[in-house]
Write an enzyme that holds these catalytic residues in place. Sequence first.
Site, mmCIF file in Angstrom:
data_model
loop_
_atom_site.group_PDB
_atom_site.id
_atom_site.type_symbol
_atom_site.label_atom_id
_atom_site.label_comp_id
_atom_site.label_asym_id
_atom_site.label_seq_id
_atom_site.Cartn_x
_atom_site.Cartn_y
_atom_site.Cartn_z
ATOM 1 N N HIS A 64 42.681 -50.056 38.778
ATOM 2 C CA HIS A 64 43.301 -48.728 38.663
ATOM 3 C C HIS A 64 43.062 -48.263 37.228
ATOM 4 C CE1 HIS A 64 45.835 -49.373 42.355
ATOM 5 N NE2 HIS A 64 45.766 -50.637 41.958
ATOM 6 N N PHE A 65 42.256 -47.201 37.055
ATOM 7 C CA PHE A 65 41.920 -46.752 35.703
ATOM 8 C C PHE A 65 42.619 -45.445 35.299
ATOM 9 C CE2 PHE A 65 37.686 -49.339 35.374
ATOM 10 C CZ PHE A 65 38.411 -50.478 35.065
ATOM 11 N N ARG A 66 43.481 -44.908 36.148
ATOM 12 C CA ARG A 66 44.472 -43.875 35.761
ATOM 13 C C ARG A 66 43.924 -42.515 35.393
ATOM 14 N NH1 ARG A 66 47.863 -47.012 38.259
ATOM 15 N NH2 ARG A 66 48.796 -48.687 37.070
ATOM 16 N N ASN A 96 44.882 -43.927 43.572
ATOM 17 C CA ASN A 96 46.253 -43.449 43.286
ATOM 18 C C ASN A 96 46.377 -42.897 41.870
ATOM 19 O OD1 ASN A 96 45.922 -46.094 42.331
ATOM 20 N ND2 ASN A 96 48.107 -46.531 42.415
ATOM 21 N N HIS A 181 46.616 -51.891 51.406
ATOM 22 C CA HIS A 181 47.789 -52.439 50.713
ATOM 23 C C HIS A 181 48.851 -52.639 51.789
ATOM 24 C CE1 HIS A 181 50.714 -52.497 47.156
ATOM 25 N NE2 HIS A 181 51.470 -52.620 48.234
ATOM 26 N N HIS A 235 45.182 -58.056 47.881
ATOM 27 C CA HIS A 235 46.225 -58.856 47.207
ATOM 28 C C HIS A 235 47.241 -59.496 48.165
ATOM 29 C CE1 HIS A 235 47.997 -54.917 47.552
ATOM 30 N NE2 HIS A 235 47.672 -54.477 46.355
ATOM 31 N N ASP A 306 43.289 -56.246 40.664
ATOM 32 C CA ASP A 306 44.370 -55.259 40.757
ATOM 33 C C ASP A 306 44.822 -54.841 39.354
ATOM 34 O OD1 ASP A 306 46.198 -53.473 41.714
ATOM 35 O OD2 ASP A 306 47.615 -54.959 42.451
ATOM 36 N N HIS A 310 50.182 -50.302 32.748
ATOM 37 C CA HIS A 310 51.300 -49.436 32.365
ATOM 38 C C HIS A 310 51.601 -49.784 30.917
ATOM 39 C CE1 HIS A 310 52.058 -48.302 36.554
ATOM 40 N NE2 HIS A 310 51.940 -49.579 36.871
#
Length: 439
Positions: A64-66, A96, A181, A235, A306, A310
């Site tokens: 997840h690279f945001r 996401n 997921h 996962h 994964d 944050h």
Amino acid sequence: MTETCDLVVRGGQCLTPSGLVDADVAVRDGRIVDIGAVMPGRGATELEVSGLTVLPGLIDTQVHFREPGSEHKEDLQTGTAAAVAGGIATVFEMPNTRPGTTTAAALEDKLHRAEGRAWADHAFFVGATADNVENLGELERLPGCCGVKVFMGSSTGDLLLDDADDLARVFANGERRIAIHAEDEATLRERRRLVEGGASVTQHPVWRNDESAMLATHRAVETAERVNRRIHVLHVTTAPEIVFLGRHKRLVTVEVTPQHLTLHAPDCYEAMGTRAQMNPPIRSADHKAGLWRGIVDGTVDVIGSDHAPHTLEEKHGTYPNTPSGMPGVQTTVPIMLDHVHHGRLSLMRMVDLLAASPARIYGIPTKGRLAVGYDADLTIVDRNRKQTISDAAMLTKSGWTPFDGQEITGWPMLTVVRGNVVMREGELLGQPLGRPVLF
Ligand code: DOR
């Protein structure tokens, strides 16, 4: 062969499909053209790697690279920099973000943002929603897309598909393997009262219990078999899921993460608090042992990090309002090499999980093997090097790792992407020249 090459990697021990062999690797136009004894002076660039092990470029199929939307946590440049610093040559990025990657325009936007900024080769997932079901068959085929991702339980962001009929409709639209997921949203909602208003983070696997994972995994597999669709369960965290999934391999492939193989409850929560909070949660040592059985017996197909950054400020809030997820793209290779060093899996199996299987499962014809004709993506490691993982060495914008302070044996020394050396001993070299993966 006598023609000159762009690069010759000399003197390493190479993990080829036939096993470990002492060989040079010759590269031209980004492809491997020879593996064996290559005449001296043939390479425009010669890279001496005696004493090191040359692996195919490793692939992380869950990061997840945001970007866009939460660039204070990570962006495509910092995330891919962390990837190549950790020996990962290719990444698949999750949908996401804000906005979620649910349309052709959002996918196009990510590909555009990655141009000239991504250090690793890359592809992006499209997120399934009740609204884009009819378009998924088209979306999954767009250049730069690695497939469709379904969140059956809510996690970071607002992508959610918790209705059984919607799930069946998504599975019936399109053909590529769908990444899942698997946590049961109704169970998560019902049990949220256990932590509502404040609780210890040790309760995270109590709230999001084994049953919630098992229920969703059962429903995903049952639906996949009903409509004959291939799925990839991300996962996986419980021992019974591994046993169950092992009985349904015709359509189902399985991912586990390095953190679920390395940490366990309650120790991880006691030692690092909400840094250890992720979804699905880190569970007991018994579940961890079950995941290892899946590594050893072959049920598990893929290791994915994964990587879910944050900031520490966000993580320092009050549970359960703290975000779930931890960085991992830079530590996957050292953590797994350390497990190899301790005899928990072979180097061959590690490379199966991080290169050959991802390429097979997602259909990448030119990656995942150290072989003539393949992309010259190389992860060159020192299997004996001892080094301590530290927050300070992390290139993720979030600046931390759950493995801070852990001494590791086995370390990624160089990363080569299509013949370009982009990392040497933790330093980035050259320019970000990552390209979209061709499927
Ligand atoms: O812990 C998690 N964090 N699990 C997910 O599924 C999403 C991820 C994130 O994006 O933060």
